[in-house]
Design a protein around this motif. Structure first.
Motif, mmCIF file in Angstrom:
data_model
loop_
_atom_site.group_PDB
_atom_site.id
_atom_site.type_symbol
_atom_site.label_atom_id
_atom_site.label_comp_id
_atom_site.label_asym_id
_atom_site.label_seq_id
_atom_site.Cartn_x
_atom_site.Cartn_y
_atom_site.Cartn_z
ATOM 1 N N GLY A 192 0.788 -1.215 0.000
ATOM 2 C CA GLY A 192 0.000 0.000 0.000
ATOM 3 C C GLY A 192 0.822 1.267 0.000
ATOM 4 O O GLY A 192 2.029 1.261 -0.260
ATOM 5 N N ARG A 203 -3.353 3.302 2.879
ATOM 6 C CA ARG A 203 -4.243 2.639 1.934
ATOM 7 C C ARG A 203 -3.687 1.231 1.748
ATOM 8 O O ARG A 203 -2.595 1.058 1.208
ATOM 9 C CB ARG A 203 -4.278 3.378 0.596
ATOM 10 C CG ARG A 203 -5.095 4.648 0.590
ATOM 11 C CD ARG A 203 -4.893 5.444 -0.684
ATOM 12 N NE ARG A 203 -5.222 4.691 -1.888
ATOM 13 C CZ ARG A 203 -6.442 4.638 -2.428
ATOM 14 N NH1 ARG A 203 -7.450 5.293 -1.854
ATOM 15 N NH2 ARG A 203 -6.658 3.965 -3.535
ATOM 16 N N VAL A 211 -3.917 -2.863 0.528
ATOM 17 C CA VAL A 211 -4.523 -3.860 -0.349
ATOM 18 C C VAL A 211 -3.847 -5.203 -0.109
ATOM 19 O O VAL A 211 -2.733 -5.293 0.401
ATOM 20 C CB VAL A 211 -4.413 -3.491 -1.842
ATOM 21 C CG1 VAL A 211 -5.173 -2.223 -2.150
ATOM 22 C CG2 VAL A 211 -2.947 -3.381 -2.281
ATOM 23 N N GLY A 216 0.782 -3.932 -4.861
ATOM 24 C CA GLY A 216 0.321 -2.631 -4.404
ATOM 25 C C GLY A 216 -0.276 -1.735 -5.465
ATOM 26 O O GLY A 216 -0.675 -0.611 -5.175
ATOM 27 N N ALA A 266 -3.496 -0.079 -4.683
ATOM 28 C CA ALA A 266 -3.479 0.987 -3.674
ATOM 29 C C ALA A 266 -2.984 2.291 -4.274
ATOM 30 O O ALA A 266 -3.360 3.373 -3.840
ATOM 31 C CB ALA A 266 -2.592 0.590 -2.498
ATOM 32 N N PRO A 322 -9.404 0.079 -1.606
ATOM 33 C CA PRO A 322 -8.436 -0.354 -0.598
ATOM 34 C C PRO A 322 -9.012 -0.100 0.793
ATOM 35 O O PRO A 322 -10.018 0.586 0.944
ATOM 36 C CB PRO A 322 -7.237 0.546 -0.871
ATOM 37 C CG PRO A 322 -7.859 1.803 -1.385
ATOM 38 C CD PRO A 322 -9.074 1.389 -2.173
ATOM 39 N N GLN A 362 -12.018 -4.487 -0.916
ATOM 40 C CA GLN A 362 -11.267 -4.913 -2.099
ATOM 41 C C GLN A 362 -11.888 -6.186 -2.668
ATOM 42 O O GLN A 362 -12.010 -7.186 -1.974
ATOM 43 C CB GLN A 362 -9.806 -5.158 -1.728
ATOM 44 C CG GLN A 362 -8.936 -5.599 -2.896
ATOM 45 C CD GLN A 362 -7.515 -5.919 -2.463
ATOM 46 O OE1 GLN A 362 -7.112 -5.597 -1.345
ATOM 47 N NE2 GLN A 362 -6.762 -6.580 -3.326
#
Length: 780
Positions: free
Chosen positions: A391, A413, A415, A419, A422, A431, A455
């Motif tokens: 992220g 943020r 995920v 990445g 994000a 995210p 997500q």
């Protein structure tokens, strides 16, 4: 893999050191000859005979036919002395140790300054790199007392090498010189292909890592788990020019000075030309060696231009990065890697990048492209390769959805997987947003909202297919994924609950990526906060960081592996300015209000509103028409570049899903003061707004305020009547686009309001914003 220039001849190193002492050089060389003769390297008579022979030879080379009559005795003696000095340097450099030369110089200098222990110095800017590295390593090997005497020389060498290999940005060097060691620079040189600098992205990553290492070593911070950087290689910026020269790409050198329309039209041709190019053979050979060294580890090829990630110029998202799964034969992998590098080079002429440079005043800068090649962080799970979490982290929280949230504690943020989800803007996916001051406090409150704003897709590298894929989370996740309880929860319809027990009957379709287990872990949260606070402290500016996390162990408690992928300073955003939203504005003068994700700032003296009615846009079914609406916005943005205006439109500006918002890029909106996203409910759902993405980074750097507007929320003002009744001046401003007046409305605020202007005051601390008509700016 050793890559770098050839070693500097020893005699040249010696000559450069002696040149530091133009007056004492004569005595120094006399002592050098004494050592040569006393140690029987060469006999004095033999030496002088060689001097005479070479002096005569030099006369012939310089065109003298009768040296005895054409050259005076004074010139002859000068010639002989020059040859004698050159031979002295040559015989000494290749027959006696350098340490003996150092002792000679010290002895000569001490005769002048007997009360001081003078250490040899030279001009680093004029010296070959081999000499700089050798001298710096010598200095670093000194005992502490001796090393203290040369620390200023050592720092100067580090600065010279940093400017030559990494970055010449003064703000960067001012910090980096206190952290980089010669060993660091030597390793960068070893991993560098070609010449030139390694660019901003690589520089930012490495400096951030060195800062954290320093803070740990000095016991300034405590981290339970180490923070490392990926295995990285660099293609120097000069290879970019060599590639263009080899392939005759000169026609693209001046792209940046063409009109925006020409740049956009010719960009596809540039991509095609760059992809058809070839690299110098030495570069191909070194890329081959790199691939042989990393084996079949997946790679990412990242832009690392000289301006990228510098103070006040992040260039986030302007240039391209590409994943190379690297699962083919060596030749296949080499072809894919070469193609990725060429694609990064081509992105130098991306219209958004060139426009960003123009806006930031960097158009005339020699912007060369270096390339950062890294092993992708992650682990194999089935056929796929990806990190457990990745992220973007901000040291200052740009959004507060609750008054308890402290901006200074930071924001994430998160995920699952690569990445990219994000960092990049993606449609129909979200995210996890984490306020580090209150990590378990979500913007969403109901099970429906949590499911909606979670997500749903994951980016992975498909090892079997040798490609990158975007897949539904349910097709990848399972009960046996390591640490699954840290990332996923179970959808129970009316609630989303933690996974208490694992088993083969756990249905992936019922899993929701909440990251609750991860953000409830105090160790994880503490490490992220410490990392961000430390970097902000040393940079003296807020930062954002890209990172990846692996789960090293789940029981008895989670253990993490942190990877720092990127760090860039954010210098253009005001984070703490106090603004008060006025409470005495008549209702008839209010245009709109907002109370969610409000930034901090004020936009005054606004004389135009560019408005795309969400209802009208939603009824458009022709995809080509929706695309053209985005182009009209771009032309209006250009037309109003000398005016003060705001953009108001449906859903997400710049969304890749054209049904969720107007398709624009930074190049279409860069002149606006405020980007208002009208999030109207449709079918019971409310679209996402623009936070934490590449376009958000553009807004931060250019001080454009992103402001979400939720007209359906209780207490929100939205004066639709003013917007509907105001005349549309689009046909007057852009007669060529008058046919689009039904879809794009431009309101001349003074003309529609009796000479008044629009003002927007935004108080992020109180989550309040108000746009209202006023005769003159109260907060200019």
């Amino acid at each position: 893999m050793v890559v770098g220039p050839r070693a500097t001849p020893k005699v040249l190193e010696l000559y450069l050191e002696i040149s530091r002492y133009p007056i004492l050089a004569k005595e120094i060389r006399e002592r050098m000859r004494d050592e040569l003769f006393s140690r029987h390297v060469i006999a004095p008579d033999t030496f002088e005979q060689e001097v005479r022979e070479k002096a005569i030879r030099s006369q012939i080379l310089e065109g003298l036919e009768d040296p005895y009559t054409q050259e005076s005795p004074e010139v002859w003696q000068e010639r002989v002395q020059q040859i004698r000095d050159d031979l002295t340097d040559f015989y000494f450099a290749y027959n006696l140790p350098h340490a003996l030369f150092v002792e000679i110089v010290r002895a000569v200098l001490k005769e002048r300054k007997p009360d001081k222990d003078v250490i040899l110095s030279f001009i680093p800017e004029l010296a070959p790199w081999d000499l700089l590295f050798a001298k710096a390593e010598e200095y670093e090997s000194y005992p502490p007392e001796e090393k203290a005497k040369v620390k200023h020389h050592l720092k100067e060498i580090i600065v010279v090498l940093t400017k030559g290999m990494i970055s010449d940005q003064l703000a960067f060097i001012g910090i980096a010189k206190n952290f980089f060691t010669i060993a660091d620079l030597k390793e960068i040189r070893r991993r560098r292909i070609g010449r030139g600098k390694i660019g901003g992205k690589a520089a930012g990553m490495m400096l951030a890592h060195k800062i954290l290492q320093h803070a740990l070593a000095e016991a300034e911070i405590e981290l339970e788990y180490p923070i490392t950087i990926p295995d990285s290689y660099f293609i120097g910026s000069d290879v970019f020019y060599e590639f263009q020269e080899l392939n005759g790409l000169h026609e693209f050198h001046d792209q940046k000075y063409k009109s925006h329309e020409e740049i956009v039209a010719e960009y596809p041709l540039g991509i095609e030309a760059f992809l058809a190019g070839r690299f110098p053979e030495i570069v191909v050979a070194r890329l081959h060696n790199l691939l042989a060294a990393v084996g079949q580890a997946p790679l990412i090829v990242r832009s690392s231009s000289l301006l990228e990630d510098n103070f006040g110029s992040s260039f986030a998202g302007k240039y391209e990065s590409f994943f190379c799964p690297n699962q083919g034969t060596l030749d296949e992998n080499l072809k894919a890697l070469s193609c990725a590098i060429k694609s990064v080079y081509a992105s130098m002429h991306n219209p958004s990048a060139l426009l960003y440079r123009q806006q930031k005043g960097f158009l005339d800068y020699d912007e060369r492209m270096a390339v950062l090649i890294q092993k992708v962080e992650g682990k194999r799970f089935g056929h796929y390769f990806f990190p457990a979490a990745a992220g973007v982290a901000f040291s200052r929280n740009p959004f507060r959805w609750n008054r308890m949230i402290r901006r200074e504690d930071g924001f994430l943020r998160l995920v699952w997987g690569l990445g990219t989800r994000a960092v990049d803007r993606v449609a129909n996916d979200y995210p996890r947003m984490v306020a580090l001051s209150h990590p378990q406090l979500r913007p969403e409150s109901t099970a429906k909202e949590i499911r909606r704003y979670s997500q749903h897709f994951v980016d992975v590298i498909d090892l079997a297919g040798n490609t990158m894929k975007t897949l539904p989370v349910r097709e990848v996740i399972s009960a046996d994924y390591p640490g699954v309880r840290l990332f996923a929860a179970l959808d129970k319809g009316d609630r989303v609950q933690p996974i208490f027990t694992l088993g083969s009957d756990l249905d992936p379709n019922a899993m929701v990526l909440t990251f609750d287990g991860l953000v409830q872990d105090a160790t994880f949260v503490s490490m992220m906060k410490t990392l961000l606070k430390t970097l902000e402290q040393y940079y003296k500016f807020p930062v954002d960081v890209e990172f990846a996390v692996d789960i090293l162990a789940e029981r008895p408690r989670p253990e993490y592996g942190f990877r720092l992928l990127q760090c860039r300073p954010l210098t253009s955003q005001e984070w703490g300015e106090e603004l008060q939203v006025p409470s005495d504005i008549p209702e008839s003068d209010k245009l709109f209000s907002a109370h969610k994700l409000v930034p901090q700032g004020v936009a005054s003296n606004i004389d135009y509103i560019v408005y795309v009615d969400p209802g009208v846009y939603g009824r458009v079914t022709d995809r080509s028409l929706k695309l053209e609406i985005g182009r009209v916005i771009g032309r209006v943005n250009k037309r109003l570049e000398d005016d003060r205006f705001i953009l108001m439109g449906p859903g997400r500006w710049g969304s890749s899903n054209i049904d969720l918002g107007v398709r624009v890029t930074y190049a279409d909106i860069y002149n606006t003061l405020v980007l208002v996203e009208i999030a109207m409910e449709k079918g019971g759902e409310t679209p996402e707004v623009s936070y934490g993405t590449h376009i958000f980074q553009d807004l931060v750097e250019t001080q454009i305020y992103p402001l979400p507007l939720y007209p359906d929320d209780e207490g929100v003002v939205f004066n639709r009547a003013f917007l509907d009744k105001a005349p549309n001046v689009l046909p007057e401003l852009l007669p060529v686009d008058s046919a689009f007046a039904d879809y794009v409305k431009v309101v001349d605020v003074p003309a529609a309001s009796g000479g008044r202007f629009l003002e927007i005051v935004m108080n992020g601390e109180q989550e309040q914003a108000l746009a209202y008509l006023t005769a003159s700016s109260k907060l200019a």
